[in-house]
Design a protein around this motif. Structure first.
Motif, PDB file in Angstrom:
ATOM      1  N   PHE A   1       0.831  -1.206   0.000  1.00 14.14           N
ATOM      2  CA  PHE A   1       0.000   0.000   0.000  1.00 14.14           C
ATOM      3  C   PHE A   1       0.868   1.260   0.000  1.00 14.14           C
ATOM      4  O   PHE A   1       0.593   2.223  -0.717  1.00 14.14           O
ATOM      5  CB  PHE A   1      -0.895  -0.014   1.241  1.00 14.14           C
ATOM      6  CG  PHE A   1      -2.113   0.855   1.125  1.00 14.14           C
ATOM      7  CD1 PHE A   1      -3.276   0.363   0.567  1.00 14.14           C
ATOM      8  CD2 PHE A   1      -2.106   2.158   1.586  1.00 14.14           C
ATOM      9  CE1 PHE A   1      -4.409   1.155   0.457  1.00 14.14           C
ATOM     10  CE2 PHE A   1      -3.227   2.962   1.486  1.00 14.14           C
ATOM     11  CZ  PHE A   1      -4.384   2.456   0.924  1.00 14.14           C
ATOM     12  N   PHE A   2       1.921   1.221   0.799  1.00 12.68           N
ATOM     13  CA  PHE A   2       2.840   2.362   0.879  1.00 12.68           C
ATOM     14  C   PHE A   2       3.568   2.570  -0.441  1.00 12.68           C
ATOM     15  O   PHE A   2       3.634   3.683  -0.971  1.00 12.68           O
ATOM     16  CB  PHE A   2       3.845   2.119   2.010  1.00 12.68           C
ATOM     17  CG  PHE A   2       4.933   3.156   2.101  1.00 12.68           C
ATOM     18  CD1 PHE A   2       4.673   4.411   2.641  1.00 12.68           C
ATOM     19  CD2 PHE A   2       6.210   2.880   1.660  1.00 12.68           C
ATOM     20  CE1 PHE A   2       5.674   5.371   2.731  1.00 12.68           C
ATOM     21  CE2 PHE A   2       7.220   3.822   1.744  1.00 12.68           C
ATOM     22  CZ  PHE A   2       6.950   5.074   2.284  1.00 12.68           C
ATOM     23  N   MET A   3       4.105   1.481  -1.018  1.00 20.15           N
ATOM     24  CA  MET A   3       4.936   1.598  -2.214  1.00 20.15           C
ATOM     25  C   MET A   3       4.131   2.018  -3.434  1.00 20.15           C
ATOM     26  O   MET A   3       4.582   2.849  -4.226  1.00 20.15           O
ATOM     27  CB  MET A   3       5.629   0.258  -2.495  1.00 20.15           C
ATOM     28  CG  MET A   3       6.681  -0.123  -1.475  1.00 20.15           C
ATOM     29  SD  MET A   3       8.111   0.969  -1.556  1.00 20.15           S
ATOM     30  CE  MET A   3       8.702   0.663  -3.207  1.00 20.15           C
ATOM     31  N   TYR A   4       2.926   1.494  -3.582  1.00 15.00           N
ATOM     32  CA  TYR A   4       2.173   1.769  -4.802  1.00 15.00           C
ATOM     33  C   TYR A   4       1.681   3.206  -4.864  1.00 15.00           C
ATOM     34  O   TYR A   4       1.375   3.722  -5.943  1.00 15.00           O
ATOM     35  CB  TYR A   4       1.008   0.794  -4.966  1.00 15.00           C
ATOM     36  CG  TYR A   4       1.093   0.066  -6.289  1.00 15.00           C
ATOM     37  CD1 TYR A   4       0.857   0.733  -7.484  1.00 15.00           C
ATOM     38  CD2 TYR A   4       1.460  -1.264  -6.349  1.00 15.00           C
ATOM     39  CE1 TYR A   4       0.971   0.087  -8.706  1.00 15.00           C
ATOM     40  CE2 TYR A   4       1.581  -1.926  -7.560  1.00 15.00           C
ATOM     41  CZ  TYR A   4       1.330  -1.243  -8.739  1.00 15.00           C
ATOM     42  OH  TYR A   4       1.455  -1.877  -9.947  1.00 15.00           O
ATOM     43  N   ASN A   5       1.606   3.865  -3.727  1.00 19.42           N
ATOM     44  CA  ASN A   5       1.116   5.246  -3.737  1.00 19.42           C
ATOM     45  C   ASN A   5       2.144   6.238  -4.247  1.00 19.42           C
ATOM     46  O   ASN A   5       1.837   7.429  -4.373  1.00 19.42           O
ATOM     47  CB  ASN A   5       0.621   5.638  -2.339  1.00 19.42           C
ATOM     48  CG  ASN A   5      -0.821   5.254  -2.148  1.00 19.42           C
ATOM     49  OD1 ASN A   5      -1.710   5.820  -2.760  1.00 19.42           O
ATOM     50  ND2 ASN A   5      -1.063   4.257  -1.310  1.00 19.42           N
ATOM     51  N   TYR A   6       3.346   5.777  -4.582  1.00 16.37           N
ATOM     52  CA  TYR A   6       4.305   6.671  -5.216  1.00 16.37           C
ATOM     53  C   TYR A   6       3.949   6.940  -6.671  1.00 16.37           C
ATOM     54  O   TYR A   6       4.320   7.977  -7.225  1.00 16.37           O
ATOM     55  CB  TYR A   6       5.720   6.082  -5.145  1.00 16.37           C
ATOM     56  CG  TYR A   6       6.390   6.324  -3.818  1.00 16.37           C
ATOM     57  CD1 TYR A   6       6.908   7.575  -3.498  1.00 16.37           C
ATOM     58  CD2 TYR A   6       6.510   5.299  -2.884  1.00 16.37           C
ATOM     59  CE1 TYR A   6       7.521   7.802  -2.277  1.00 16.37           C
ATOM     60  CE2 TYR A   6       7.121   5.522  -1.661  1.00 16.37           C
ATOM     61  CZ  TYR A   6       7.622   6.768  -1.366  1.00 16.37           C
ATOM     62  OH  TYR A   6       8.218   6.991  -0.155  1.00 16.37           O
ATOM     63  N   SER A   7       3.244   6.012  -7.298  1.00 15.31           N
ATOM     64  CA  SER A   7       2.927   6.193  -8.720  1.00 15.31           C
ATOM     65  C   SER A   7       1.436   6.139  -9.016  1.00 15.31           C
ATOM     66  O   SER A   7       1.013   6.477 -10.120  1.00 15.31           O
ATOM     67  CB  SER A   7       3.630   5.107  -9.557  1.00 15.31           C
ATOM     68  OG  SER A   7       3.203   3.817  -9.156  1.00 15.31           O
ATOM     69  N   GLU A   8       0.623   5.718  -8.054  1.00 22.32           N
ATOM     70  CA  GLU A   8      -0.821   5.651  -8.249  1.00 22.32           C
ATOM     71  C   GLU A   8      -1.532   6.207  -7.021  1.00 22.32           C
ATOM     72  O   GLU A   8      -0.941   6.328  -5.944  1.00 22.32           O
ATOM     73  CB  GLU A   8      -1.269   4.200  -8.487  1.00 22.32           C
ATOM     74  CG  GLU A   8      -0.733   3.600  -9.781  1.00 22.32           C
ATOM     75  CD  GLU A   8      -1.251   4.294 -11.014  1.00 22.32           C
ATOM     76  OE1 GLU A   8      -2.406   4.777 -11.000  1.00 22.32           O
ATOM     77  OE2 GLU A   8      -0.504   4.370 -12.016  1.00 22.32           O
ATOM     78  N   ASN A   9      -2.799   6.528  -7.195  1.00 26.04           N
ATOM     79  CA  ASN A   9      -3.597   7.014  -6.069  1.00 26.04           C
ATOM     80  C   ASN A   9      -4.392   5.852  -5.493  1.00 26.04           C
ATOM     81  O   ASN A   9      -5.421   5.460  -6.020  1.00 26.04           O
ATOM     82  CB  ASN A   9      -4.551   8.119  -6.525  1.00 26.04           C
ATOM     83  CG  ASN A   9      -5.453   8.581  -5.390  1.00 26.04           C
ATOM     84  OD1 ASN A   9      -5.004   8.723  -4.263  1.00 26.04           O
ATOM     85  ND2 ASN A   9      -6.719   8.799  -5.684  1.00 26.04           N
ATOM     86  N   THR A  10      -3.880   5.249  -4.405  1.00 27.72           N
ATOM     87  CA  THR A  10      -4.499   4.058  -3.829  1.00 27.72           C
ATOM     88  C   THR A  10      -4.900   4.297  -2.374  1.00 27.72           C
ATOM     89  O   THR A  10      -5.227   3.361  -1.665  1.00 27.72           O
ATOM     90  CB  THR A  10      -3.502   2.868  -3.898  1.00 27.72           C
ATOM     91  OG1 THR A  10      -2.895   2.845  -5.184  1.00 27.72           O
ATOM     92  CG2 THR A  10      -4.197   1.531  -3.709  1.00 27.72           C
ATOM     93  N   ILE A  11      -4.869   5.540  -1.912  1.00 27.19           N
ATOM     94  CA  ILE A  11      -5.013   5.772  -0.477  1.00 27.19           C
ATOM     95  C   ILE A  11      -6.439   5.552   0.003  1.00 27.19           C
ATOM     96  O   ILE A  11      -6.732   4.571   0.671  1.00 27.19           O
ATOM     97  CB  ILE A  11      -4.496   7.176  -0.095  1.00 27.19           C
ATOM     98  CG1 ILE A  11      -2.963   7.198  -0.238  1.00 27.19           C
ATOM     99  CG2 ILE A  11      -4.877   7.530   1.339  1.00 27.19           C
ATOM    100  CD1 ILE A  11      -2.307   8.473   0.182  1.00 27.19           C
ATOM    101  N   ILE A  12      -7.346   6.448  -0.308  1.00 26.38           N
ATOM    102  CA  ILE A  12      -8.716   6.296   0.181  1.00 26.38           C
ATOM    103  C   ILE A  12      -9.660   6.503  -0.994  1.00 26.38           C
ATOM    104  O   ILE A  12      -9.745   7.595  -1.556  1.00 26.38           O
ATOM    105  CB  ILE A  12      -9.035   7.259   1.344  1.00 26.38           C
ATOM    106  CG1 ILE A  12     -10.492   7.085   1.795  1.00 26.38           C
ATOM    107  CG2 ILE A  12      -8.694   8.685   1.023  1.00 26.38           C
ATOM    108  CD1 ILE A  12     -10.809   7.788   3.108  1.00 26.38           C
ATOM    109  N   GLU A  13     -10.330   5.433  -1.386  1.00 24.24           N
ATOM    110  CA  GLU A  13     -11.243   5.467  -2.510  1.00 24.24           C
ATOM    111  C   GLU A  13     -12.521   4.734  -2.134  1.00 24.24           C
ATOM    112  O   GLU A  13     -12.467   3.694  -1.466  1.00 24.24           O
ATOM    113  CB  GLU A  13     -10.630   4.787  -3.730  1.00 24.24           C
ATOM    114  CG  GLU A  13      -9.367   5.432  -4.266  1.00 24.24           C
ATOM    115  CD  GLU A  13      -8.781   4.639  -5.410  1.00 24.24           C
ATOM    116  OE1 GLU A  13      -8.857   5.102  -6.554  1.00 24.24           O
ATOM    117  OE2 GLU A  13      -8.259   3.539  -5.154  1.00 24.24           O
TER     118      GLU A  13
END
Length: 418
Positions: A377-389
Motif C-alpha cells: 500500500f505504501f509503495m504503490y502510492n508513489y505512482s498511483e492514487n491508492t489511499i482512500i477510494e
C-alpha cells in the motif's frame, strides 16, 4: 453455525471483494485505449448493475455487522485512527467546491470502510487469505480471458501502445491488481502445502498479467516482494538492529527506484528536452502549487479532479485530463489537505508497527500478510492514487488488516472453517 449459511456468507464475501476490484464494470469496452485521448463520458450499461451490487453488498454487510454487534464493535475500536480519514471525507462537503459529490462519495467511503470491518470481524487472517486467493484467482482468470476475447479493447494505444489493460481503463490498474494477487498467492502457496500446485498456478497467471501490462512499477514491486521475504521472516529472530535497518534501506531504495522508473518510462520520448517537461514531475509540481493555495483541508473529497474544479489549469498545461495526481501522497492533500495526509501517515505507521508485532507472535508464513499488504500500500502510492477510494478493495483491505492485527492480540473469536 449453520453450514449452509456459512457457505452463503463466504461466497457473498468473495463476490463482494471481486466487485470492489472494479472488474465487473468492464470499463475498457467503453473507454478509449489511448490514455491521453480526449475523454468522453460514454454510457456504460454495466454501471446500473454495479449500482445494484453496491447497494446490496453494503446493506447486507451492515446487517451482518449489526447481527454480531459486540464482536463488530470490539473489532472497530481496535484502531480508531482508521475511521478518521473516511469521516473527514464525509464532512469535507462543508468546504468542497462540489459539496453534493463529496458527500455522496464520502458516504460510499464509509460503506467501503465498514465492509473492511465486516471482513476483519467475521474471518481470521488465515481465512481472509483463503478467501482472497479465490478473489484474485477469479479476477486473474477473467482478466486473461478478456484479453484473449477483446484484444481491441484490452490493449492500449498511444503512449502505451501494446500494453495490456484487460477489462480496466488503464494498464496500471490491471498491474496493481495483479501484484496484489501475486502476493496473496505467494503467501498462500508457502502456507498451505496441500494446495500448493493450484496456488502456484494462480501465482503464475498473475505474473503473466504483470508482464503483459509492461508496468515497470509492478515489476519493481515484484522484485521487492521477493527480496523482502527473507528479511520479513528474520523479524522473528531475537532482538537485533540489523534486520530493521536492512528493511528500511530496501524500502527506501525501492521508493526511490519507483520514482525514477515512473518518470523515466515516460521521459524516454523526450530526448533532447528537459526531462521534467514530460512524465509526471510536471504534474506533481503543478499539483503541489495547488496544495499551497488550500493547504490544511484541501478542495474536498474528490472535488479537485473534475470539470470545473481546481484541476482545470493543470489539465490545460498537461494537454490531457489525468484523473488524479498519480501519487497518493500528493493526491490526498488535494482532497483532504495536509491534515488528511498526516492522519493517513499515522494510520500507516501504526498499522506497520502492529503488523510487525503480529508477525513476531506467529510461527507460520501466513502472518506475513499484514506487513506485506502495508508495504504494498505504501509503495504503490508513489505512482498511483491508492489511499482512500470509495468502492475500492485496496482501502477495504487496509481497514481489514489494520483491525485484524489488533484483534489478534486481544481476542480470537470462534469462526467457522472456510
Amino acid at each position: 453455525m449453520n453450514p449452509t449459511l456459512n457457505f452463503i456468507e463466504k461466497w457473498f464475501t468473495v463476490f463482494s471483494l471481486v466487485f470492489l476490484t472494479g472488474i465487473l464494470r468492464w470499463s475498457s469496452l467503453f473507454v478509449s485505449p489511448d490514455a491521453k485521448a480526449v475523454s468522453t463520458d460514454e454510457y456504460n450499461p454495466f454501471d446500473s448493475i454495479n449500482s445494484l451490487f453496491q447497494y446490496t453488498i453494503y446493506a447486507v454487510s451492515l446487517l451482518l455487522l449489526l447481527a454480531r454487534g459486540k464482536s463488530s464493535f470490539r473489532t472497530a475500536k481496535g484502531q480508531l485512527l482508521i475511521w478518521f480519514l473516511p469521516l473527514m471525507a464525509v464532512v469535507s462537503f462543508l468546504w468542497s467546491d462540489f459539496p453534493d459529490d463529496s458527500l455522496r462519495k464520502g458516504i460510499a467511503t464509509i460503506q467501503t470502510s465498514y465492509f473492511g470491518l465486516y471482513f476483519a470481524s467475521r474471518f481470521r487472517l488465515k481465512q481472509q487469505l483463503q478467501i482472497l486467493a479465490w478473489v484474485f484467482g477469479i479476477v486473474a482468470v477473467l482478466s486473461l480471458i478478456f484479453c484473449l476475447l477483446f484484444r481491441g479493447s484490452a490493449i492500449e494505444t498511444g503512449a502505451n501502445a501494446g500494453a495490456f489493460r484487460g477489462p480496466f481503463t488503464q494498464k496500471n490498474l490491471l498491474a496493481r491488481i495483479a501484484v496484489l494477487g501475486l502476493i496473496v498467492f505467494l503467501i498462500n502457496a508457502l502456507g498451505f502445502p496441500r494446495r500448493r500446485a493450484v496456488l502456484w498456478i494462480g501465482f503464475g497467471i498473475n505474473l503473466l498479467l504483470i508482464l503483459i501490462t509492461t508496468s515497470k512499477t509492478a515489476l519493481l514491486l515484484l522484485l521487492m516482494v521477493l527480496v523482502l521475504l527473507p528479511f520479513y521472516k528474520a523479524l522473528r529472530w531475537k532482538a537485533t538492529i540489523t534486520v530493521p535497518i536492512a528493511i528500511m534501506v530496501i524500502v527506501i531504495s525501492g521508493s526511490i527506484a519507483t520514482l525514477i522508473l515512473t518518470n523515466w518510462e515516460s521521459s524516454l520520448t523526450a530526448i533532447g528536452r528537459d526531462p521534467s517537461l514530460s512524465g509526471r514531475t510536471g504534474l506533481w509540481e503543478a499539483a503541489i502549487e495547488k496544495i499551497v493555495e488550500r493547504p490544511w483541508l484541501g478542495y474536498g473529497y474528490q472535488g479537485f479532479w473534475r470539470d470545473g474544479g481546481g484541476a482545470a489549469s493543470i489539465w490545460l498545461s498537461e494537454g490531457y485530463k489525468p484523473p488524479h495526481a498519480h501519487n497518493g501522497f500528493i493526491n490526498i492533500p488535494l482532497d483532504l489537505g495536509l491534515i488528511g495526509l498526516f492522519i493517513f501517515l499515522a494510520i500507516l505507521t501504526v498499522s506497520y508497527v502492529r503488523a510487525i508485532g503480529y508477525l513476531r507472535s506467529g510461527k507460520t508464513v501466513l502472518e506475513l500478510w499484514p506487513i506485506y499488504y502495508v508495504t504494498f500500500f505504501f509503495m504503490y502510492n508513489y505512482s498511483e492514487n491508492t489511499i482512500i477510494e470509495q468502492n475500492s478493495i485496496f482501502w477495504a483491505l487496509l481497514v481489514s488488516v489494520a483491525l485484524s492485527t489488533k484483534q489478534h492480540n486481544r481476542i480470537q473469536p470462534m469462526q467457522p472453517k472456510v
